[in-house]
Every structure is written in structure tokens, then in C-alpha cells.
Scaffold this active site. Structure first.
Site, PDB file in Angstrom:
ATOM      1  N   MET A   1      -2.951   5.991  13.740  1.00  9.97           N
ATOM      2  CA  MET A   1      -4.120   6.161  13.106  1.00  9.97           C
ATOM      3  C   MET A   1      -5.044   7.129  13.782  1.00  9.97           C
ATOM      4  O   MET A   1      -6.365   6.844  13.975  1.00  9.97           O
ATOM      5  CB  MET A   1      -5.152   4.601  12.759  1.00  9.97           C
ATOM      6  CG  MET A   1      -4.140   3.897  11.906  1.00  9.97           C
ATOM      7  SD  MET A   1      -5.205   2.174  11.740  1.00  9.97           S
ATOM      8  CE  MET A   1      -4.541   1.473  13.242  1.00  9.97           C
TER       9      MET A   1
ATOM     10  N   ASP B   1       0.950  -1.041  -0.032  1.00 14.57           N
ATOM     11  CA  ASP B   1       0.098   0.058  -0.008  1.00 14.57           C
ATOM     12  C   ASP B   1       1.106   1.216   0.016  1.00 14.57           C
ATOM     13  O   ASP B   1       2.159   1.279  -0.424  1.00 14.57           O
ATOM     14  CB  ASP B   1      -0.894  -0.077   1.303  1.00 14.57           C
ATOM     15  CG  ASP B   1      -0.345  -0.288   2.509  1.00 14.57           C
ATOM     16  OD1 ASP B   1       0.883   0.189   2.690  1.00 14.57           O
ATOM     17  OD2 ASP B   1      -0.784  -1.117   3.161  1.00 14.57           O
TER      18      ASP B   1
ATOM     19  N   LYS C   1      -5.170   2.356  -1.115  1.00  3.68           N
ATOM     20  CA  LYS C   1      -6.342   3.037  -1.508  1.00  3.68           C
ATOM     21  C   LYS C   1      -6.280   2.927  -3.168  1.00  3.68           C
ATOM     22  O   LYS C   1      -5.505   3.361  -3.734  1.00  3.68           O
ATOM     23  CB  LYS C   1      -6.308   4.424  -1.305  1.00  3.68           C
ATOM     24  CG  LYS C   1      -7.400   4.991  -0.201  1.00  3.68           C
ATOM     25  CD  LYS C   1      -7.460   6.103   0.427  1.00  3.68           C
ATOM     26  CE  LYS C   1      -8.062   6.199   1.685  1.00  3.68           C
ATOM     27  NZ  LYS C   1      -7.373   6.997   2.726  1.00  3.68           N
TER      28      LYS C   1
HETATM   29  N1  SAH Z   1       2.587  -1.338  10.868  1.00  2.94           N
HETATM   30  C1  SAH Z   1       2.482  -0.172  10.852  1.00  2.94           C
HETATM   31  C2  SAH Z   1       1.466   0.720  11.257  1.00  2.94           C
HETATM   32  C3  SAH Z   1       0.208   0.567  10.239  1.00  2.94           C
HETATM   33  S1  SAH Z   1      -1.289   1.359  10.819  1.00  2.94           S
HETATM   34  C4  SAH Z   1       3.834   0.307  11.732  1.00  2.94           C
HETATM   35  O1  SAH Z   1       4.341  -0.473  12.552  1.00  2.94           O
HETATM   36  O2  SAH Z   1       4.283   1.357  11.716  1.00  2.94           O
HETATM   37  C5  SAH Z   1      -1.001   2.929   9.972  1.00  2.94           C
HETATM   38  C6  SAH Z   1      -0.590   3.918  10.934  1.00  2.94           C
HETATM   39  O3  SAH Z   1       0.796   3.919  11.360  1.00  2.94           O
HETATM   40  C7  SAH Z   1      -0.890   5.562  10.520  1.00  2.94           C
HETATM   41  O4  SAH Z   1      -2.131   6.114  10.431  1.00  2.94           O
HETATM   42  C8  SAH Z   1       0.107   6.171  11.351  1.00  2.94           C
HETATM   43  O5  SAH Z   1      -0.431   6.458  12.654  1.00  2.94           O
HETATM   44  C9  SAH Z   1       1.231   5.018  11.515  1.00  2.94           C
HETATM   45  N2  SAH Z   1       2.446   5.305  10.764  1.00  2.94           N
HETATM   46  C10 SAH Z   1       3.020   4.501   9.942  1.00  2.94           C
HETATM   47  N3  SAH Z   1       4.042   5.101   9.309  1.00  2.94           N
HETATM   48  C11 SAH Z   1       4.214   6.177   9.778  1.00  2.94           C
HETATM   49  C12 SAH Z   1       5.341   7.119   9.615  1.00  2.94           C
HETATM   50  N4  SAH Z   1       6.213   7.024   8.586  1.00  2.94           N
HETATM   51  N5  SAH Z   1       5.118   8.388  10.298  1.00  2.94           N
HETATM   52  C13 SAH Z   1       4.131   8.513  11.353  1.00  2.94           C
HETATM   53  N6  SAH Z   1       3.208   7.551  11.576  1.00  2.94           N
HETATM   54  C14 SAH Z   1       3.181   6.368  10.726  1.00  2.94           C
END
Ligand code: SAH
Length: 250
Positions: free
Chosen positions: A171, A35, A56
Site C-alpha cells: 500500500m 474485494d 470499494k
Molecule cells: N493480503 C495481501 C495484502 C493486502 S494489502 C497479501 O498478502 O498480498 C494491499 C496491498 O497488497 C496493495 O496495496 C499492494 O501493495 C499489495 N498487493 C496485493 N496484491 C498485489 C499484486 N498482485 N501485485 C502487487 N501488489 C499487490
């Protein structure tokens, strides 16, 4: 011959923060299902003809999880080596658990390849340690965006307020007003430091800081948008003392 699926974490976005194994698998895979969350820099290193976007779709609709599950099985059954690339770590709010169960149920061999999660690295690159001997001896990872079909909130904000530890909300940009209010109502000090870290480790990373009772206005004034991490707790105050000396990318 059945192929193989790797559930791979890309880390938060900086290509240098991917694991060596993730890099090698991305270069070798027949197909990469991804994604948008791994970010443009990492996605830009994979040739177009091996990439399939299952994020998306045009028009703003999410690709249904069932489609992604089905596609993983279909490709593996066709003998392909597939990388399912997810932002951060695949098993932190990434639906990696569901995909692993689906693969197992269909006798598809797979491997989990951990990634640096934004839940820890996001605060970290903004100068905020999620634990600190003087400020927080626990940390909770929470979703700010629950399944809207659930009747009752599965997140117990009152219990979280009572931990006295750091709260890291993923999120959580849209629902920020709801859970900051819930935390204050549960007795948390409205002056508790809060930071928002948008696109952590991306070239256009943005950090905004405030307190439980100001952070919604700060979000709006600074135009903070997803993907962003919300970090709540005294550790967020550490940033002020280190930021001047902090370097995050070279
Ligand atoms: N598996 C991912 C999280 C997926 S849920 C992880 O471990 O990071 C999606 C959420 O992750 C986003 O809404 C945001 O809150 C966060 N997120 C993922 N990458 C990010 C980044 N580079 N900077 C800030 N928030 C991030």
C-alpha cells in the site's frame, strides 16, 4: 445449525498460484465475500450469484469493515458455508486478524487458509529474492499507508533504515515520496535500488526500477498505480542479472 467461515488467501492473482484448498473451497462455498484484490482472473471463476463484493463501492467509498464483519456472522448464523476471499494471504495487511477475532467473539467456527502473499511473490516474480546470502539477511514488511487518524507514525522508518535488510512496502504507491525521503534522511544511501511491482502475476503486470532518489520520478513516468509492491534494498539489483532469463507465467 451454524455455518462455517473460511478466511482464504487467493494468492497474488494468477489463478495457478492459488492453493488447491482455496480452489476447492471457492467451488463449494454457498457465498464468497471478496474485494477487488484477488484480481479479475480469479474472481471470474466464481459464478456471479455466489459472489458479494465488499470492496470499494460505486462512488469510491470503501465498504465499512463493520459491515463485512456483520455480514460474515449473519451468513454463518443462517447456516451458510462462507469463503472470505482476500488477496495474497489473509493475515498480511488484510484485516484477516480483525475478522478472525470478530468471528471468535460471536462463536462462529472458522478456518484460516493461507495464501501466497504478494509481499514475497511480488518481488519474486520480478526477479527479486527478498533475502539473499550476499545482500540481505532480514526482510521487513511495512505498510506505506497508515491509518490517517493516527497522530504519530507507527512505522519507525529510521529503525527500518538501520536494519540493513530488505524493506517490502505494501500500500505504498501514494506515500512513496514521504517514506523514500524519510529513509534517506535516516541515513540510507540514496543510490539504494528500489523496484515497484504493479499487479504482480496479473496478465498486465508492470515493473519499474530506480533508486531511492529516482523512484518517485520513475513511478510518475511509468504511471505505476496500486496495487503495487515497493521493494527497497540491494536485492532489487538482482533483477538486472536474472530478468533476461526469467519466465513468470506459462
Ligand atoms: N493480503 C495481501 C495484502 C493486502 S494489502 C497479501 O498478502 O498480498 C494491499 C496491498 O497488497 C496493495 O496495496 C499492494 O501493495 C499489495 N498487493 C496485493 N496484491 C498485489 C499484486 N498482485 N501485485 C502487487 N501488489 C499487490
Amino acid at each position: 445449525m451454524t455455518g462455517f467461515v473460511y478466511l482464504v488467501g487467493s494468492g497474488p492473482g494468477d489463478p495457478d498460484l492459488m492453493t488447491v484448498k482455496a480452489r476447492r473451497l471457492l467451488d463449494e462455498a454457498d457465498v464468497v465475500l471478496h474485494d477487488k484484490l484477488p484480481g479479475p482472473e480469479i474472481l471470474g471463476t466464481i459464478d456471479e450469484e455466489r459472489r458479494e463484493d465488499v470492496g470499494k463501492r460505486a462512488g469510491g467509498e470503501w465498504t465499512p469493515q463493520e459491515y463485512t464483519n456483520r455480514r460474515l456472522v449473519e451468513l454463518a448464523e443462517a447456516g451458510k458455508t462462507v469463503v472470505r476471499l482476500k488477496g495474497g494471504d489473509p493475515f498480511v495487511f488484510g484485516r484477516g486478524g480483525e475478522e478472525a477475532e470478530h468471528l471468535a467473539a460471536h462463536d462462529i467456527p472458522f478456518e484460516y487458509v493461507p495464501g501466497v502473499t504478494s509481499a514475497i511473490a511480488g518481488p519474486g516474480v520480478a526477479g527479486i529474492p527478498v533475502t539473499h546470502r550476499d545482500h540481505a539477511s532480514s526482510v521487513s514488511f511495512v505498510t506505506g499507508h497508515e491509518d490517517p487518524t493516527k497522530d504519530e507514525s507507527a512505522v519507525d522508518w529510521e529503525a527500518l533504515a538501520a536494519t540493513g535488510g530488505t524493506l517490502v512496502v505494501l500500500m505504498g504507491v501514494g506515500k512513496l515520496p514521504d517514506y523514500t525521503a524519510a529513509l534517506c534522511e535516516a541515513g540510507m544511501d540514496p543510490g539504494t535500488p528500489v523496484a515497484l511491482v504493479e499487479r504482480a502475476t496479473w496478465p498486465d503486470m508492470q515493473v519499474a526500477t530506480g533508486t531511492l532518489d529516482t523512484i518517485v520520478d520513475v513511478r510518475d513516468e511509468d504511471g505505476i498505480e496500486p496495487p503495487a509492491i515497493t521493494v527497497i534494498g540491494d536485492v532489487a539489483g538482482t533483477r538486472e542479472r536474472v530478468v533476461e532469463f526469467l519466465r513468470t507465467r506459462t
